[in-house]
Design an enzyme around this catalytic site. Sequence first.
Site, short mmCIF file in Angstrom:
data_model
loop_
_atom_site.label_atom_id
_atom_site.label_comp_id
_atom_site.label_asym_id
_atom_site.label_seq_id
_atom_site.Cartn_x
_atom_site.Cartn_y
_atom_site.Cartn_z
N THR A 25 4.84 -43.73 19.35
CA THR A 25 4.02 -44.43 20.34
C THR A 25 2.89 -45.17 19.65
O THR A 25 2.65 -44.99 18.46
CB THR A 25 3.44 -43.47 21.39
OG1 THR A 25 3.14 -44.19 22.56
CG2 THR A 25 2.22 -42.75 20.91
N LYS A 66 1.22 -43.73 29.26
CA LYS A 66 0.60 -42.78 28.33
C LYS A 66 -0.91 -42.90 28.31
O LYS A 66 -1.56 -42.39 27.40
CB LYS A 66 1.15 -43.03 26.92
CG LYS A 66 2.67 -42.89 26.84
CD LYS A 66 3.17 -43.30 25.48
CE LYS A 66 4.67 -43.41 25.47
NZ LYS A 66 5.15 -43.94 24.19
N GLY A 125 -5.72 -41.68 26.26
CA GLY A 125 -4.34 -42.00 25.93
C GLY A 125 -3.79 -40.94 25.00
O GLY A 125 -4.55 -40.24 24.33
N SER A 180 2.35 -44.17 15.72
CA SER A 180 3.02 -44.82 14.60
C SER A 180 2.64 -46.28 14.45
O SER A 180 2.64 -46.81 13.35
CB SER A 180 4.53 -44.68 14.74
OG SER A 180 4.95 -45.19 15.99
#
Length: 178
Positions: free
Chosen positions: A6, A38, A52, A131
């Site tokens: 994500t 998210k 988040g 990531s």
Amino acid sequence: MNIKSTTIIGIRRGRSIAIAGDGQVTFGDMSFKQKAVKVRQFQIGDNKILGGFAGAAADALTLFEKFEQKLDQYEGDIKRSVVELAKDWRTDKVLRHLDAMLIVMDKKNSFIISGDGNVIEPDGEIVSIGSGGGYAQAAAIAFIESTKLTAKEIAKKSLEIAAGICIYTNDSITVLEG
């Protein structure tokens, strides 16, 4: 803790804040969902707090619940709530096995919280995890230094750039602002 799968970015620009997250949910090498949300908003009195997560969704949702309880307990004091959440996350027999990272921010503070007890308060106006976080952060720095875009616009555009580079980030973006 290195969470893949994500990208979440938070931007503070002037008196406004924004947080954006992509919608991709992956399991190993497979993408299972494209439009997950998210990012969350918490309202304690007049203080709007944005959050988040990256990592396991169920774990992160549990942690958001605990964070909201801490906000209520400490009357919206985000710093105290973050520290107390990190303590619980690190020491509680159940919580310590949760696999996620969180960003929470209000108009004055930004924090990254991880399960190993780390609470990081970044120096600048940008905070990111996941990531694609480094890609989104680099893009956001360029936008902040060279444009007059709003926090919301920077968060969205930065995440779009990360989605074009990171295989664990997609362009189904949710943006919240405060």
